[in-house]
Motif scaffolding. Sequence first.
Motif, PDB file in Angstrom:
ATOM      1  N   ASP A 283      51.657  27.604  33.520  1.00 44.99           N
ATOM      2  CA  ASP A 283      52.033  26.495  32.714  1.00 44.99           C
ATOM      3  C   ASP A 283      51.442  26.722  31.302  1.00 44.99           C
ATOM      4  N   CYS A 284      50.747  27.959  30.935  1.00 40.84           N
ATOM      5  CA  CYS A 284      50.317  28.044  29.577  1.00 40.84           C
ATOM      6  C   CYS A 284      49.159  27.464  29.292  1.00 40.84           C
ATOM      7  N   GLU A 285      48.287  26.606  30.507  1.00 38.69           N
ATOM      8  CA  GLU A 285      47.238  25.968  30.138  1.00 38.69           C
ATOM      9  C   GLU A 285      45.868  27.041  30.167  1.00 38.69           C
ATOM     10  N   GLU A 286      44.792  26.417  29.601  1.00 41.23           N
ATOM     11  CA  GLU A 286      43.545  26.986  29.918  1.00 41.23           C
ATOM     12  C   GLU A 286      42.582  26.124  30.649  1.00 41.23           C
ATOM     13  N   PRO A 287      42.577  26.252  31.997  1.00 41.22           N
ATOM     14  CA  PRO A 287      41.894  25.285  32.986  1.00 41.22           C
ATOM     15  C   PRO A 287      40.553  25.572  33.120  1.00 41.22           C
ATOM     16  N   PRO A 288      39.805  24.584  33.356  1.00 41.50           N
ATOM     17  CA  PRO A 288      38.333  24.799  33.497  1.00 41.50           C
ATOM     18  C   PRO A 288      38.016  25.627  34.804  1.00 41.50           C
ATOM     19  N   GLY A 289      37.016  26.572  34.775  1.00 42.35           N
ATOM     20  CA  GLY A 289      36.486  27.215  35.727  1.00 42.35           C
ATOM     21  C   GLY A 289      36.455  26.413  37.032  1.00 42.35           C
ATOM     22  N   THR A 290      36.446  27.204  38.067  1.00 42.16           N
ATOM     23  CA  THR A 290      36.523  26.571  39.296  1.00 42.16           C
ATOM     24  C   THR A 290      35.898  27.534  40.191  1.00 42.16           C
ATOM     25  N   SER A 295      37.001  36.415  50.976  1.00 35.61           N
ATOM     26  CA  SER A 295      36.547  37.186  51.858  1.00 35.61           C
ATOM     27  C   SER A 295      36.489  38.780  51.437  1.00 35.61           C
ATOM     28  N   VAL A 296      35.612  39.544  51.378  1.00 38.03           N
ATOM     29  CA  VAL A 296      35.359  40.651  50.907  1.00 38.03           C
ATOM     30  C   VAL A 296      34.769  41.632  52.017  1.00 38.03           C
ATOM     31  N   HIS A 297      35.843  42.312  52.809  1.00 38.31           N
ATOM     32  CA  HIS A 297      35.118  43.245  53.793  1.00 38.31           C
ATOM     33  C   HIS A 297      34.385  42.261  55.084  1.00 38.31           C
ATOM     34  N   GLY A 298      35.033  41.114  55.123  1.00 40.14           N
ATOM     35  CA  GLY A 298      34.346  40.311  56.102  1.00 40.14           C
ATOM     36  C   GLY A 298      32.908  39.352  55.665  1.00 40.14           C
ATOM     37  N   ASP A 299      32.627  39.757  54.314  1.00 40.49           N
ATOM     38  CA  ASP A 299      31.713  39.075  53.710  1.00 40.49           C
ATOM     39  C   ASP A 299      32.153  37.861  52.878  1.00 40.49           C
ATOM     40  N   VAL A 300      31.649  36.628  52.815  1.00 40.41           N
ATOM     41  CA  VAL A 300      32.200  35.703  52.116  1.00 40.41           C
ATOM     42  C   VAL A 300      31.562  35.572  50.826  1.00 40.41           C
ATOM     43  N   ARG A 301      32.357  35.828  49.953  1.00 36.75           N
ATOM     44  CA  ARG A 301      31.535  35.799  48.331  1.00 36.75           C
ATOM     45  C   ARG A 301      32.224  34.411  47.735  1.00 36.75           C
ATOM     46  N   HIS A 302      30.900  34.012  46.771  1.00 35.19           N
ATOM     47  CA  HIS A 302      31.391  32.927  46.046  1.00 35.19           C
ATOM     48  C   HIS A 302      31.491  33.055  44.692  1.00 35.19           C
ATOM     49  N   LEU A 303      32.480  32.914  44.054  1.00 32.09           N
ATOM     50  CA  LEU A 303      33.048  33.221  42.799  1.00 32.09           C
ATOM     51  C   LEU A 303      33.462  32.109  41.968  1.00 32.09           C
TER      52      LEU A 303
END
Length: 590
Positions: A283-290, A295-303
């Motif tokens: 929608d052409c907005e610049e939302p704040p980060g979230t 899941s990266v090869h079975g490992d949960v990564r928090h980004l």
Amino acid sequence: MRPVRTIQLEGRPLMTPAVPGDPEGLKLLIAREVASLRAAASRTAGIRREPPDQPLTSPEAEEPPPQACPCGGSEERGHQCAEAPAEHDPWGCVCATLPAIPVSAALLEPVKDDDGRTVDFVVRAGNHVRSAEWLDPPDRQVGRRLLAVRPGAGGAGLLDALTGVLRTGRALKGHPVDYTEWRSGRLHRTTLLYDAATCGGKVLATWRPARAHTELMSLEAQYIATMGWAHFDLLAGTTTWSDGLAAIFRTGPDGRMTLTELCDAVLIEDAPRFGRLLRALFDCEEPPGTDIRFSVHGDVRHLHVVGRPVIDTDGLPWALYLIARDLTAQVRSRQRLAATRRQTERIIEEAAAEHRVAVALREALLPTHSSELAERGYAVAAAYLPAEPDAAVGGDWYKCRLLPDGRILLAVGDACGHGLGAVARMAQQRHALAGLAHTPGTDAGDLTTWLNELICADPTAETATAVIGHIDAARRLTWACAGHPPPLLLRGRTATTLDASHRGPLLGLLPGDGYATAQVELQPGDILLLYTDGLVERRDEDITDSIATLRKRLASCSGLGAQGVLDSIMALYPRGDFADDSCLVVIEVR
């Protein structure tokens, strides 16, 4: 403000669809938005379409092979188009195109030995682009040999690679050469990447730095901040990933994931968050980060993901930028810290509860001194000294009370162990002794023997020590000893250790063993001190010497009375000196 885009179909505006909450819904959202975007772009962009009856041509037919350069030249003067035949057009020579190449470029002529083998190359022409600030541009190397201007070419395999281009006709792509040169009083080093192709019996070569300075700074920043970025061209359907993002998702240097593939990697619980982010970007907005988990090869990564749309003049987001920072280490550190804090709080709560129980037990189990003893002419002072300042009670105990037959029961003991387990054993032994002491006609030896049998019969019990005695109406002490330090007697200014030759084994050690007794006649003014071994046990001192020190202290307490003697002895032993719990009972004969 950025323009707001309205999706239309056949002139009718559509309602913005709800944010999907699962990967499949995310994929449908992306497909729908991309299709709408491409349809809108095709109406405004000029698209060249091939005639349907035009035959397809092969790449070889579309790109004719390069023609040989006929200009020649001499080694002394370098490449000179003026020396070419009259019909040669110098403006059509390959040398004339070199200045248009944005990286360092040179035309190399092979140098052969008598056997026809290529042993070097001569720079015939070059442009003016430096591959590093401290390197000469190729046009200043015209007429010189390659091994002279690039001493590392032989060892790095560049000479063989360029010879292979001549021999096979196959282009060279990204051949690395580590090059070091002494310039301006110091050493410089760089890695150059060479591309080359044949050109009429010669080789046209270009080279560039393996990494530009700004690129290296970007890589370092991504490594330090554990972050990366991606560019998604929605119109062309291409994806570009930085090395940092490839490291986060472990896709390798050439790997990348499309928006659709990212939908498959997002955790199902976080799919709505990713959907809201994509919805806002479309929608052409610049939302704040979230914060989104993948899941990266079975490992949960928090980004932590931040996005920005690339909007054209029509207000359409033809591309998306996503920047992701890997917070996994910080999140896991906070989780470990929270778990440690919860465990610490639980331990503190358990310790506080145990302390409250121990305090209650202490109040219930450690007796006060009856006024009846004072009426019989005895003053009693007692103290319990736990090894740990915060502890309330342990396995040490004492008992001093008037029995129905007129005798005074006097006892001190030490149940093995610490904590509530030792408190429980101490309580059992005290209560057992209190019950046995009411049996008519029993002496201290009988009480000690029966208490030993009770402890031996309990498979969960542990050993203990004790001194148990009676003081009768004639002020005679009859006492038994089960592996315990004997009492001390202060008479006048002399302190002595009562004879313990009759001492028996520890309680709970030998079932069926009988305990003997000894007698001591007490006199007015006598001070009797009973104590547990925690008072005299020191890691750096023999126990015999420790008892002798206690005895000397007691000898200096003449005339102080029961409480004064207790205070003086406690002042001799600071609380931090105890390695074990201690219990003291002082009886003054008046």
